[in-house]
Design an enzyme around this catalytic site. Structure first.
Site, PDB file in Angstrom:
ATOM      1  N   GLU A 173       6.829   0.617  11.636  1.00 23.61           N
ATOM      2  CA  GLU A 173       5.519   0.609  11.000  1.00 23.61           C
ATOM      3  C   GLU A 173       4.459   0.826  12.071  1.00 23.61           C
ATOM      4  O   GLU A 173       4.687   0.601  13.256  1.00 23.61           O
ATOM      5  CB  GLU A 173       5.271  -0.728  10.289  1.00 23.61           C
ATOM      6  CG  GLU A 173       6.286  -1.046   9.204  1.00 23.61           C
ATOM      7  CD  GLU A 173       6.236  -0.084   8.048  1.00 23.61           C
ATOM      8  OE1 GLU A 173       5.168   0.510   7.807  1.00 23.61           O
ATOM      9  OE2 GLU A 173       7.274   0.101   7.379  1.00 23.61           O
ATOM     10  N   GLY A 174       3.264   1.237  11.620  1.00 20.32           N
ATOM     11  CA  GLY A 174       2.185   1.488  12.568  1.00 20.32           C
ATOM     12  C   GLY A 174       2.205   2.928  13.042  1.00 20.32           C
ATOM     13  O   GLY A 174       3.169   3.669  12.834  1.00 20.32           O
ATOM     14  N   LYS A 193      11.211  10.499  11.248  1.00 25.17           N
ATOM     15  CA  LYS A 193      10.631   9.156  11.209  1.00 25.17           C
ATOM     16  C   LYS A 193      11.663   8.102  11.602  1.00 25.17           C
ATOM     17  O   LYS A 193      12.752   8.059  11.033  1.00 25.17           O
ATOM     18  CB  LYS A 193      10.127   8.839   9.796  1.00 25.17           C
ATOM     19  CG  LYS A 193       8.918   9.654   9.354  1.00 25.17           C
ATOM     20  CD  LYS A 193       8.403   9.151   8.018  1.00 25.17           C
ATOM     21  CE  LYS A 193       7.074   9.760   7.665  1.00 25.17           C
ATOM     22  NZ  LYS A 193       6.497   9.147   6.435  1.00 25.17           N
ATOM     23  N   ARG A 246       0.857  -1.195   0.000  1.00 26.56           N
ATOM     24  CA  ARG A 246       0.000   0.000   0.000  1.00 26.56           C
ATOM     25  C   ARG A 246       0.883   1.232   0.000  1.00 26.56           C
ATOM     26  O   ARG A 246       1.678   1.438   0.922  1.00 26.56           O
ATOM     27  CB  ARG A 246      -0.925   0.023   1.212  1.00 26.56           C
ATOM     28  CG  ARG A 246      -2.066   1.060   1.067  1.00 26.56           C
ATOM     29  CD  ARG A 246      -2.892   1.183   2.332  1.00 26.56           C
ATOM     30  NE  ARG A 246      -2.141   1.840   3.385  1.00 26.56           N
ATOM     31  CZ  ARG A 246      -2.080   1.416   4.635  1.00 26.56           C
ATOM     32  NH1 ARG A 246      -2.687   0.297   5.000  1.00 26.56           N
ATOM     33  NH2 ARG A 246      -1.384   2.083   5.544  1.00 26.56           N
ATOM     34  N   ARG A 265      -7.995   7.706   4.861  1.00 29.60           N
ATOM     35  CA  ARG A 265      -8.045   7.930   6.301  1.00 29.60           C
ATOM     36  C   ARG A 265      -8.099   9.420   6.556  1.00 29.60           C
ATOM     37  O   ARG A 265      -7.216  10.163   6.123  1.00 29.60           O
ATOM     38  CB  ARG A 265      -6.832   7.295   6.987  1.00 29.60           C
ATOM     39  CG  ARG A 265      -6.859   5.775   7.000  1.00 29.60           C
ATOM     40  CD  ARG A 265      -5.536   5.179   7.421  1.00 29.60           C
ATOM     41  NE  ARG A 265      -4.499   5.464   6.434  1.00 29.60           N
ATOM     42  CZ  ARG A 265      -3.227   5.118   6.571  1.00 29.60           C
ATOM     43  NH1 ARG A 265      -2.821   4.516   7.660  1.00 29.60           N
ATOM     44  NH2 ARG A 265      -2.354   5.399   5.628  1.00 29.60           N
ATOM     45  N   GLU A 294       4.574   7.126   2.608  1.00 31.35           N
ATOM     46  CA  GLU A 294       5.365   5.921   2.835  1.00 31.35           C
ATOM     47  C   GLU A 294       4.852   4.797   1.952  1.00 31.35           C
ATOM     48  O   GLU A 294       3.759   4.880   1.384  1.00 31.35           O
ATOM     49  CB  GLU A 294       5.303   5.490   4.303  1.00 31.35           C
ATOM     50  CG  GLU A 294       3.914   5.106   4.781  1.00 31.35           C
ATOM     51  CD  GLU A 294       3.897   4.713   6.247  1.00 31.35           C
ATOM     52  OE1 GLU A 294       4.978   4.629   6.853  1.00 31.35           O
ATOM     53  OE2 GLU A 294       2.797   4.485   6.789  1.00 31.35           O
ATOM     54  N   ASN A 304       4.097   0.764   2.291  1.00 35.11           N
ATOM     55  CA  ASN A 304       3.938  -0.339   3.232  1.00 35.11           C
ATOM     56  C   ASN A 304       4.083  -1.665   2.503  1.00 35.11           C
ATOM     57  O   ASN A 304       3.357  -1.927   1.533  1.00 35.11           O
ATOM     58  CB  ASN A 304       2.559  -0.268   3.893  1.00 35.11           C
ATOM     59  CG  ASN A 304       2.339   1.027   4.649  1.00 35.11           C
ATOM     60  OD1 ASN A 304       2.756   1.181   5.776  1.00 35.11           O
ATOM     61  ND2 ASN A 304       1.686   1.974   3.991  1.00 35.11           N
ATOM     62  N   LYS A 360      11.991   2.733   6.150  1.00 39.96           N
ATOM     63  CA  LYS A 360      12.067   4.180   5.905  1.00 39.96           C
ATOM     64  C   LYS A 360      13.418   4.572   5.311  1.00 39.96           C
ATOM     65  O   LYS A 360      13.505   5.465   4.466  1.00 39.96           O
ATOM     66  CB  LYS A 360      11.839   4.937   7.209  1.00 39.96           C
ATOM     67  CG  LYS A 360      10.513   4.642   7.892  1.00 39.96           C
ATOM     68  CD  LYS A 360       9.336   5.077   7.056  1.00 39.96           C
ATOM     69  CE  LYS A 360       8.021   4.926   7.822  1.00 39.96           C
ATOM     70  NZ  LYS A 360       7.702   3.521   8.145  1.00 39.96           N
ATOM     71  N   SER A 407      -2.935  -2.961   6.169  1.00 37.78           N
ATOM     72  CA  SER A 407      -4.255  -3.262   6.721  1.00 37.78           C
ATOM     73  C   SER A 407      -5.343  -2.351   6.161  1.00 37.78           C
ATOM     74  O   SER A 407      -5.099  -1.484   5.326  1.00 37.78           O
ATOM     75  CB  SER A 407      -4.212  -3.133   8.242  1.00 37.78           C
ATOM     76  OG  SER A 407      -3.909  -1.800   8.610  1.00 37.78           O
TER      77      SER A 407
END
Length: 609
Positions: free
Chosen positions: A487-488, A483, A225, A567, A244, A246, A426, A251
């Site tokens: 992740e998350g 950063k 993603r 989002r 970013e 993923n 990253k 998810s």
């Protein structure tokens, strides 16, 4: 008591008028209960309504124009045998024989009153269509769940920017696979980050050990993603910039697809009528009809494409009856987003899923040392899909690391492999922004398309010339994001925190971080629902585009765009994770570019215009 018989006779005696090609549907409205009309209210924008009856009387006949009838049929109506009862007096009268007086235009409701009015139907639709989390306090009742935070309506985005991002999906697939298989470049890029960050170092060591032993499975399944925000600073052309990429546990695919269903229902059901709520919704989006709103919602095939990719990998493994293993966290609240994929795999492809945590895999799984076949009880595992294993918290002991090693050593197809996971780091994202890096893996034309969405990225640490960028970030920290290799949600530093953290870190510790340009999207009024409440406030959105890939380094068997995610978060909220509690899930509403291309296009789309 004769109403049913009367209606039956009228269904068989509908008259087709040759001139005007109208269907005359006759009914005595006073005998029909309101609930018979409500399911068909969404058809109102497709109807040409006229009435026959005395002035000031209730309409006794409703005429349905033939052209509108065709449009309604194309829209999927199967219930045109009944006349639709207007929820309010007919506003436009077209029949020459109708003497009813036109009704004055209604005032539209404010978006705040619309949100309050529609909270219950939106919340209940979401709950009944799987937009759920496990309740936080469910120790006594494991069946307790709460509504997933969702937006009541979609978030506007320039149509061309959306399609440009869709087109990049297959290029990201190509780049991830190439980076993950170029081990010398990957290891060299991550060496400094691995020394500063123990988690990255452990993943890098695992990769080296697996390749030293000999890779049993060259096929890798990628479910990626790529996340973007629309950079819209004052007096600058809007431009999509990547936040970013993923490559593990991407998810919210199921929730995003189901949120699209929620929005299609809300706009079709409530924005197509002729009342204050409908007018308020249409005014909110700047359109004149409900049909325009429905046309602005793109299809979201995430719940088809992602399970199909898993099924494809299962077939490529070529062992009938083998299962897909979902690696999950032990205290997983976001169960519904995962279960929808599991159900689609079974219902659409006949493939079974087993869910296990890394600790459970350590206790229960075993590998045939001669063939490398990974087994759980009597089941052979064809594909391992990671929804855990992306953060240090998932490895609370050596048992979890041993389970991960067992999976990587096995013949099962990994989604992702440890190499794919490292390719999404990253530090790799920052390194790819350097001159000539992307071009190492693909041609100039494709590399230029990807570079067009790169934000400013800077490496940190002893191996980087970072003095000037650190000085700049400390002077104007609001223009940067710091950063770590994580992740998350909840890991990044924003605003004044950037300067504070940079001053705390030693040169060696800085190697575990990158600096990124702060993307500045414009706010839009958004309607956000969470925990049975609704808030109307300025919001900004992050747009994710899923892609699926299956290849062995020599051939690509599958590479496709696979849906999208929006989002939305309140202005001033820096992080964007839904599961982490920062944002709500939404959908894109595609705004068409004006002929002069003065608003809404990203840089590449503007050139096209």
């Amino acid at each position: 008591q004769n109403r049913d018989a009367f209606l039956q006779r009228e269904r068989h005696s509908r008259t087709i008028r040759t001139q005007g090609l109208c269907v005359s549907l006759v009914v005595f409205l006073e005998y029909l209960p309101a609930q018979l009309w409500d399911p068909l209210a969404y058809l109102l924008p497709y109807l040409e309504l006229s009435c026959e009856g005395g002035k000031g009387q209730r309409p006794a006949k409703v005429l349905l124009g033939a052209e509108s009838l065709a449009e309604a049929n194309m829209a999927g109506s199967t219930s045109l045998g009944r006349v639709i009862k207007p929820t309010s007096p007919v506003a436009v009268v077209k029949s020459q024989d109708c003497s009813a007086t036109p009704v004055q235009p209604k005032a539209s409701a404010t978006i705040e009153s619309v949100a309050k009015e529609l909270l219950t139907p939106a919340m209940q639709y979401a709950e009944l269509h799987g937009l759920l989390y496990e309740a936080k306090d469910c120790a006594e009742d494991k069946s307790m769940a709460s509504q997933c935070p969702v937006a009541m309506f979609p978030f506007p985005i320039p149509e061309r920017a959306f399609h440009d991002a869709v087109d990049l999906s297959v290029l990201w697939n190509k780049l991830v696979d190439a980076v993950a298989r170029d081990l010398p470049w990957l290891y060299a890029t991550l060496e400094s980050a691995a020394q500063a960050d123990p988690f990255t170092g452990r993943l890098l060591k695992l990769s080296k050990d697996i390749h030293a032993e000999g890779l049993r499975q060259s096929l890798t399944l990628g479910i990626h993603r790529s996340d973007y925000m629309l950079h819209e600073p004052d007096n600058h052309v809007p431009q999509f910039l990547q936040v970013e990429l993923n490559t593990i546990a991407s998810s919210m695919a199921s929730h995003s697809a189901n949120t699209r269903g929620l929005h299609y229902y809300m706009l079709g059901r409530y924005a197509s009528r002729d009342d204050a709520v409908a007018l308020g919704i249409r005014e909110h989006f700047g359109v004149t009809s409900g049909k325009e709103l429905l046309h602005g919602l793109p299809e979201n095939d995430a719940l088809k494409m992602i399970p199909a990719a898993m099924a494809w990998a299962n077939r490529a493994y070529s062992v009938p009856g083998s299962v897909v293993l979902f690696v999950v966290q032990e205290a997983e609240r976001n169960f519904a987003d995962q279960r929808w994929l599991e159900y689609a795999l079974w219902e659409q492809h006949g493939v079974s899923v087993i869910r296990k945590s890394l600790a459970e895999i350590h206790r229960e799984a075993w590998m045939d040392s001669s063939t490398g076949r990974l087994c759980l009880a009597e089941h052979e595992v064809s594909v391992v899909y990671f929804r855990a294993g992306y953060a240090p918290e998932d490895y609370s002991s050596e048992a979890e690391w041993e389970a991960r090693t067992l999976i990587e050593r096995s013949l099962a197809i990994k989604c992702p492999s440890v190499d794919y996971q490292l390719a999404g780091a990253k530090k790799v994202q920052q390194a790819l922004a350097c001159r000539g890096a992307v071009e190492r893996f693909m041609g100039q034309a494709d590399a230029a398309k990807l570079r067009a969405c790169f934000a400013g990225l800077w490496g940190l640490g002893p191996d980087e010339d970072d003095a000037s960028i650190i000085e700049e970030a400390c002077k104007a920290p609001e223009g940067f994001v710091l950063k770590p290799q994580r992740e998350g949600g909840g890991n990044n530093y924003y605003g004044d925190q950037v300067a504070v953290k940079l001053k705390e870190l030693s040169p060696e510790e800085r190697s575990a971080y990158i600096l990124m340009q702060r993307i500045l999207p414009k706010q839009r009024i958004s309607v956000m629902t969470r925990a049975g409440t609704v808030q109307v406030m300025p919001g900004i959105s992050e747009f994710g585009f899923y892609s699926v890939y299956l290849g062995d380094g020599k051939r690509s068997f599958l590479s496709e765009h696979a849906g999208h995610l929006v989002r939305t978060k309140a202005e001033g909220v820096d992080e964007g994770g839904v599961a982490a509690g920062y944002a709500v899930i939404s959908s894109p509403f595609l705004e068409k570019c004006s002929d002069g291309c003065t608003e809404g296009c990203n840089a590449r789309a503007r050139k096209t215009c």
